[in-house]
Design a protein around this motif. Structure first.
Motif, PDB file in Angstrom:
ATOM      1  N   MET A 103       0.816  -1.214   0.000  1.00 19.34           N
ATOM      2  CA  MET A 103       0.000   0.000   0.000  1.00 19.34           C
ATOM      3  C   MET A 103       0.852   1.267   0.000  1.00 19.34           C
ATOM      4  O   MET A 103       0.316   2.371  -0.149  1.00 19.34           O
ATOM      5  N   ALA A 104       2.144   1.129   0.178  1.00 21.14           N
ATOM      6  CA  ALA A 104       3.002   2.297   0.398  1.00 21.14           C
ATOM      7  C   ALA A 104       2.886   3.322  -0.725  1.00 21.14           C
ATOM      8  O   ALA A 104       2.823   4.536  -0.475  1.00 21.14           O
ATOM      9  N   ALA A 105       2.834   2.852  -1.963  1.00 24.15           N
ATOM     10  CA  ALA A 105       2.807   3.788  -3.091  1.00 24.15           C
ATOM     11  C   ALA A 105       1.525   4.616  -3.098  1.00 24.15           C
ATOM     12  O   ALA A 105       1.561   5.836  -3.311  1.00 24.15           O
ATOM     13  N   SER A 106       0.383   3.971  -2.854  1.00 27.89           N
ATOM     14  CA  SER A 106      -0.877   4.722  -2.865  1.00 27.89           C
ATOM     15  C   SER A 106      -1.000   5.602  -1.624  1.00 27.89           C
ATOM     16  O   SER A 106      -1.526   6.717  -1.695  1.00 27.89           O
ATOM     17  N   VAL A 107      -0.502   5.127  -0.483  1.00 26.85           N
ATOM     18  CA  VAL A 107      -0.529   5.948   0.733  1.00 26.85           C
ATOM     19  C   VAL A 107       0.333   7.194   0.546  1.00 26.85           C
ATOM     20  O   VAL A 107       0.004   8.275   1.053  1.00 26.85           O
ATOM     21  N   ALA A 108       1.422   7.058  -0.205  1.00 21.58           N
ATOM     22  CA  ALA A 108       2.304   8.203  -0.447  1.00 21.58           C
ATOM     23  C   ALA A 108       1.608   9.305  -1.236  1.00 21.58           C
ATOM     24  O   ALA A 108       2.050  10.465  -1.219  1.00 21.58           O
ATOM     25  N   LEU A 109       0.524   8.960  -1.914  1.00 23.81           N
ATOM     26  CA  LEU A 109      -0.229   9.970  -2.662  1.00 23.81           C
ATOM     27  C   LEU A 109      -1.130  10.809  -1.759  1.00 23.81           C
ATOM     28  O   LEU A 109      -1.585  11.883  -2.164  1.00 23.81           O
ATOM     29  N   VAL A 110      -1.395  10.335  -0.553  1.00 19.67           N
ATOM     30  CA  VAL A 110      -2.320  11.040   0.336  1.00 19.67           C
ATOM     31  C   VAL A 110      -1.826  12.446   0.679  1.00 19.67           C
ATOM     32  O   VAL A 110      -2.594  13.414   0.577  1.00 19.67           O
ATOM     33  N   PRO A 111      -0.554  12.632   1.098  1.00 12.37           N
ATOM     34  CA  PRO A 111      -0.114  14.014   1.365  1.00 12.37           C
ATOM     35  C   PRO A 111      -0.159  14.904   0.127  1.00 12.37           C
ATOM     36  O   PRO A 111      -0.447  16.102   0.234  1.00 12.37           O
ATOM     37  N   VAL A 112       0.103  14.329  -1.039  1.00  6.87           N
ATOM     38  CA  VAL A 112      -0.010  15.105  -2.278  1.00  6.87           C
ATOM     39  C   VAL A 112      -1.457  15.543  -2.479  1.00  6.87           C
ATOM     40  O   VAL A 112      -1.739  16.698  -2.846  1.00  6.87           O
ATOM     41  N   TYR A 113      -2.365  14.635  -2.229  1.00 10.38           N
ATOM     42  CA  TYR A 113      -3.805  14.899  -2.332  1.00 10.38           C
ATOM     43  C   TYR A 113      -4.208  16.055  -1.412  1.00 10.38           C
ATOM     44  O   TYR A 113      -4.918  16.983  -1.824  1.00 10.38           O
ATOM     45  N   ILE A 114      -3.720  16.035  -0.183  1.00  9.74           N
ATOM     46  CA  ILE A 114      -4.055  17.083   0.783  1.00  9.74           C
ATOM     47  C   ILE A 114      -3.498  18.430   0.337  1.00  9.74           C
ATOM     48  O   ILE A 114      -4.175  19.467   0.421  1.00  9.74           O
ATOM     49  N   VAL A 130      -6.639   2.513   6.087  1.00 11.44           N
ATOM     50  CA  VAL A 130      -5.249   2.985   6.160  1.00 11.44           C
ATOM     51  C   VAL A 130      -5.109   4.340   5.472  1.00 11.44           C
ATOM     52  O   VAL A 130      -4.444   5.253   5.984  1.00 11.44           O
ATOM     53  N   HIS A 131      -5.748   4.507   4.336  1.00 13.21           N
ATOM     54  CA  HIS A 131      -5.651   5.774   3.604  1.00 13.21           C
ATOM     55  C   HIS A 131      -6.386   6.904   4.333  1.00 13.21           C
ATOM     56  O   HIS A 131      -5.890   8.033   4.399  1.00 13.21           O
ATOM     57  N   HIS A 132      -7.551   6.597   4.888  1.00  9.87           N
ATOM     58  CA  HIS A 132      -8.285   7.641   5.604  1.00  9.87           C
ATOM     59  C   HIS A 132      -7.579   8.022   6.903  1.00  9.87           C
ATOM     60  O   HIS A 132      -7.549   9.204   7.273  1.00  9.87           O
ATOM     61  N   LEU A 133      -7.020   7.046   7.583  1.00 11.29           N
ATOM     62  CA  LEU A 133      -6.273   7.360   8.801  1.00 11.29           C
ATOM     63  C   LEU A 133      -5.070   8.240   8.481  1.00 11.29           C
ATOM     64  O   LEU A 133      -4.751   9.174   9.228  1.00 11.29           O
TER      65      LEU A 133
END
Length: 352
Positions: A88-99, A326-329
């Protein structure tokens, strides 16, 4: 009439709210509409609030209902899920970019286009928890009522259109079993779930844990799950009760709204949700294109709704609850921890 049941007493208002929510649930159930325990009370209470019915929320009962979802999430945290975290690391890494993208677009939108002060604009744009953003924004000098309506509108629209996108756009079925009935679950596990819900919720509040009603029970249940003591989600009745209280709470959030608030706060929230929808769709396409997630999981992971509401949808859609959570957290954690600091740095330099 008993004093407690007078229409304008707190208990009378709560009784009226409960009855309206039950009627809404029954109508959705009888007509075969989706998620009757969520959308029934939400729709009925929203309509009642908008026409001026004196509704009243259920306070700690509503907050406590969210602890059931915390237990459900925690039960999904298994050794197998931990083994999937590197994937999941690659998709989770997109979360800060999204924010960051949301902030870059959202803050100028609320400040320059909608006319809010910079503090209110900042916290209105942040895709964090409703209560947290209202508290942080108010403490920083923003308009708490406006923030409440803007974020309530965000959650309302996302939770309303997400099922349509899931079913019509992605072919998902929202009929996945939400859990076994209570009669089929071991009493020992249900007792542990009750312990995890109460201890996690109240213990989390004592140490100042953000989103304690969900995160506290989630953490305690995760420990019990990893220890092999809990093997299933809370009973179906508990999940339905949580849905009912969430729907009721969203509708009650619009009590007392004025025409001015509707024109400025609610319509601003509606417009911004359209922007968020485009961003969420874009990030969903990215994770699906690169094979980081299936469409349903990718959409639910980046949909800018509340954590509790997205948990409900993930359960009924049969999605990978661990992936979504995991992504929402990650999103909630980053917003909660970084938004106040970033606000002080950026707003402090430019002034209100």
């Amino acid at each position: 009439m008993l004093p407690l049941l007078k229409p304008h007493s707190p208990s009378g208002k709560r009784l009226m709210t409960f009855l309206i929510a039950v009627i809404g649930t029954a109508l959705f159930w009888l007509t075969g509409l989706p998620l009757p325990f969520l959308f029934g009370p939400l729709t009925a209470c929203l309509i009642a609030a908008l026409i001026g019915v004196p509704l009243r929320g259920f306070g700690q009962v509503s907050v406590g209902a969210r602890s059931i979802l915390g237990v459900a999430v925690g039960a999904s945290i298994t050794p197998e899920l931990l083994g999937q975290l590197p994937q999941m690391a690659a998709s989770v890494a997109l979360v800060p970019v999204y924010i960051i993208v949301i902030a870059v677009i959202g803050v100028p939108f609320f400040h320059r286009v909608c006319g809010f002060d910079k503090v209110t604009a900042w916290y209105a744009a942040m895709p964090g928890g409703l209560q947290d953003m209202v508290v942080f924004g108010t403490e920083a000098g923003g308009d708490g009522r406006a923030l409440s309506l803007i974020h309530a509108t965000r959650v309302l629209i996302v939770i309303s259109i997400a099922p349509v996108i899931l079913t019509m756009g992605m072919g998902a079925e929202l009929s996945n079993p939400i859990g076994a009935p209570a009669r089929d679950l071991p009493l020992t596990e249900m007792a542990l779930m009750v312990f995890a819900a109460l201890f996690g919720w109240k213990g989390g509040e004592r140490i100042g844990l953000f989103g304690a009603a969900i995160l506290g029970p989630m953490i305690v249940t995760a420990v019990l799950s990893l220890a092999g003591l809990i093997h299933t989600r809370p009973p179906a009745e508990g999940i339905l009760f949580a849905q009912f209280m969430i729907g009721l709470g969203i509708g009650v959030g619009y009590v007392g709204i004025t025409l001015v608030e509707f024109r400025k706060d609610v319509l601003s929230g509606v417009a911004f949700v359209l922007v968020l929808a485009l961003l969420a769709a874009g990030f969903t396409e990215v994770v699906v294109y690169f094979g980081l997630a299936h469409a349903v999981e990718g959409f639910l992971a980046f949909a800018p709704g509340g954590q509790a509401e997205m948990t409900v949808l993930a359960i009924v859609a049969g999605a990978d609850l661990g992936f979504v959570v995991v992504h929402h957290l990650t999103r909630i954690f980053l917003v909660i921890t970084c938004a106040p600091l970033a606000a002080r740095l950026m707003i402090g330099k430019s002034g209100r």
